[in-house]
Design an enzyme around this catalytic site. Structure first.
Site, mmCIF file in Angstrom:
data_model
loop_
_atom_site.group_PDB
_atom_site.id
_atom_site.type_symbol
_atom_site.label_atom_id
_atom_site.label_comp_id
_atom_site.label_asym_id
_atom_site.label_seq_id
_atom_site.Cartn_x
_atom_site.Cartn_y
_atom_site.Cartn_z
ATOM 1 N N LEU A 43 -8.561 -19.561 -11.228
ATOM 2 C CA LEU A 43 -7.706 -18.396 -10.960
ATOM 3 C C LEU A 43 -6.264 -18.850 -10.856
ATOM 4 O O LEU A 43 -5.954 -19.836 -10.186
ATOM 5 C CB LEU A 43 -8.116 -17.715 -9.641
ATOM 6 C CG LEU A 43 -7.218 -16.554 -9.193
ATOM 7 C CD1 LEU A 43 -7.409 -15.340 -10.110
ATOM 8 C CD2 LEU A 43 -7.523 -16.149 -7.750
ATOM 9 N N ASP A 81 0.669 -3.087 0.525
ATOM 10 C CA ASP A 81 1.476 -2.283 1.448
ATOM 11 C C ASP A 81 0.625 -1.662 2.557
ATOM 12 O O ASP A 81 -0.536 -1.333 2.337
ATOM 13 C CB ASP A 81 2.182 -1.178 0.636
ATOM 14 C CG ASP A 81 3.378 -0.612 1.359
ATOM 15 O OD1 ASP A 81 3.743 -1.136 2.434
ATOM 16 O OD2 ASP A 81 3.965 0.362 0.864
ATOM 17 N N HIS A 117 -0.065 -7.920 9.721
ATOM 18 C CA HIS A 117 0.261 -8.915 8.686
ATOM 19 C C HIS A 117 -0.815 -9.996 8.628
ATOM 20 O O HIS A 117 -1.176 -10.468 7.548
ATOM 21 C CB HIS A 117 1.628 -9.537 8.962
ATOM 22 C CG HIS A 117 2.771 -8.574 8.761
ATOM 23 N ND1 HIS A 117 2.854 -7.742 7.673
ATOM 24 C CD2 HIS A 117 3.878 -8.313 9.514
ATOM 25 C CE1 HIS A 117 3.952 -7.011 7.757
ATOM 26 N NE2 HIS A 117 4.590 -7.329 8.868
ATOM 27 N N ARG A 128 1.544 0.048 9.217
ATOM 28 C CA ARG A 128 0.946 1.350 9.566
ATOM 29 C C ARG A 128 -0.515 1.192 9.980
ATOM 30 O O ARG A 128 -0.999 1.852 10.877
ATOM 31 C CB ARG A 128 1.082 2.326 8.372
ATOM 32 C CG ARG A 128 2.451 2.999 8.330
ATOM 33 C CD ARG A 128 2.720 3.616 6.992
ATOM 34 N NE ARG A 128 2.931 2.591 5.988
ATOM 35 C CZ ARG A 128 2.806 2.784 4.684
ATOM 36 N NH1 ARG A 128 2.465 3.967 4.244
ATOM 37 N NH2 ARG A 128 3.033 1.805 3.853
ATOM 38 N N ARG A 152 5.673 3.712 -5.717
ATOM 39 C CA ARG A 152 6.869 3.139 -6.336
ATOM 40 C C ARG A 152 6.655 1.658 -6.610
ATOM 41 O O ARG A 152 5.719 1.051 -6.092
ATOM 42 C CB ARG A 152 8.119 3.377 -5.482
ATOM 43 C CG ARG A 152 8.006 2.918 -4.062
ATOM 44 C CD ARG A 152 9.322 3.133 -3.276
ATOM 45 N NE ARG A 152 9.080 2.874 -1.869
ATOM 46 C CZ ARG A 152 8.947 3.803 -0.941
ATOM 47 N NH1 ARG A 152 9.070 5.076 -1.242
ATOM 48 N NH2 ARG A 152 8.711 3.470 0.316
HETATM 49 C C1 FPP Z 1 3.443 -4.742 3.597
HETATM 50 O O1 FPP Z 1 3.218 -4.060 4.788
HETATM 51 C C2 FPP Z 1 3.491 -6.177 3.751
HETATM 52 C C3 FPP Z 1 4.620 -6.979 3.661
HETATM 53 C C4 FPP Z 1 5.961 -6.517 3.349
HETATM 54 C C5 FPP Z 1 4.652 -8.408 3.850
HETATM 55 C C6 FPP Z 1 3.626 -9.339 4.080
HETATM 56 C C7 FPP Z 1 2.333 -9.408 3.388
HETATM 57 C C8 FPP Z 1 1.309 -10.041 3.949
HETATM 58 C C9 FPP Z 1 1.453 -10.676 5.299
HETATM 59 C C10 FPP Z 1 0.025 -10.131 3.266
HETATM 60 C C11 FPP Z 1 -0.322 -11.349 2.517
HETATM 61 C C12 FPP Z 1 0.489 -12.560 2.557
HETATM 62 C C13 FPP Z 1 0.322 -13.679 1.807
HETATM 63 C C14 FPP Z 1 1.102 -14.892 2.112
HETATM 64 C C15 FPP Z 1 -0.597 -13.731 0.655
HETATM 65 P P1 FPP Z 1 4.412 -3.336 5.563
HETATM 66 O O2 FPP Z 1 4.910 -4.241 6.610
HETATM 67 O O3 FPP Z 1 5.436 -2.885 4.578
HETATM 68 O O4 FPP Z 1 3.633 -2.133 6.184
HETATM 69 P P2 FPP Z 1 4.225 -0.659 6.519
HETATM 70 O O5 FPP Z 1 4.787 -0.117 5.243
HETATM 71 O O6 FPP Z 1 3.016 0.071 6.986
HETATM 72 O O7 FPP Z 1 5.255 -0.857 7.606
#
Ligand code: FPP
Length: 242
Positions: free
Chosen positions: A130, A19, A36, A23, A183
């Protein structure tokens, strides 16, 4: 870096909610997309760290079913990023002896992504270093629901839990969520009944090996009682070392 003694207690299955991409990007005056993209880099690094620290299973939450509520532009970007990352990294995964499995409902994913997933899963199916599970369009409640439905559809053969996405794998024993949020967000629910929970304020793109080692140290210090008393657990450990 050798901040963690290899002889200490290490998790067999680590589950992570990555997460804070958005931010982190905002704090660094970048677009959410850049956050991302950096998040994917941290995810690859995490796979390498699990191998380095002898953790045999890693499950990452990449896209939850509730994430469909995000702006459609961001959803499209995420799926494109997953597809490009998968295509770019599939040989890297294979060379590192990583077996990739995608958890979640697939029919709603773009066809190109579904095809790349099948190819990557087939190519890496025999790797043993892994076990990397990426939860994409996954939710813990969905998984319980699909497991029960599959069990009923299969004339209730075996137990319904045998049909969960992670049924053939160890339950996660350590969970990490970054970005200071406390959470589970409908991630793995049934299999995390006794998982140790670790939360860190660090945003996912900024999560380093030092942060990872801190989480491992936390795990090493936990006493896993599974309902027993501390005295019983210590007695059990003493008997085992005799
Ligand atoms: C959380 O940050 C991230 C996500 C909901 C989605 C995507 C995750 C990645 C791109 C990382 C790795 C991906 C792979 C394929 C292994 P957020 O967007 O919720 O951040 P915020 O809470 O700060 O807005």
């Amino acid at each position: 870096m050798h901040l963690f003694e290899p002889s200490e207690k290490i998790p067999k299955h680590l589950a992570i909610i990555m997460d804070g991409n958005g931010r982190w990007a905002q704090e660094n005056k970048l677009s959410r997309s850049k956050g991302h993209k950096k998040g994917v880099e941290t995810a690859s690094k995490m796979a390498e760290l699990c191998i380095k620290h002898n953790i045999p299973s890693l499950t990452l939450f990449a896209f939850g079913q509730e994430n469909w509520q995000r702006p459609s532009k961001e959803i499209r970007y995420l799926f494109r990023l997953f597809l490009l990352s998968l295509k770019k990294q599939v040989h890297w995964l294979n060379n590192h002896q990583i077996r990739l499995t995608i958890l979640g409902e697939r029919q709603s994913l773009p066809a190109s992504l579904r095809e790349a997933i099948i190819e990557a899963e087939q190519l890496t199916a025999h790797n043993t270093k892994l076990r990397l599970n990426i939860a994409c369009n996954y939710s813990g409640q969905w998984d319980i629901n699909q497991a029960v439905n599959s069990w009923v559809g299969n004339n209730q053969t075996g137990n319904w839990q045998d049909y969960l996405s992670l049924a053939s794998q160890e339950n996660p024993d350590l969970f990490i969520r970054t970005s200071g949020v406390y959470r589970l967000s409908n991630f793995i629910l049934w299999e995390m009944a006794y998982t140790e929970l670790y939360f860190t304020p660090v945003m996912w793109p900024a999560f380093t090996e030092e942060d990872f080692v801190l989480a491992l140290k936390f795990f090493n210090q936990t006493e896993r009682r599974f309902g027993k008393t501390s005295t019983q657990v210590k007695q059990q450990e003493a008997n085992m070392s005799c």
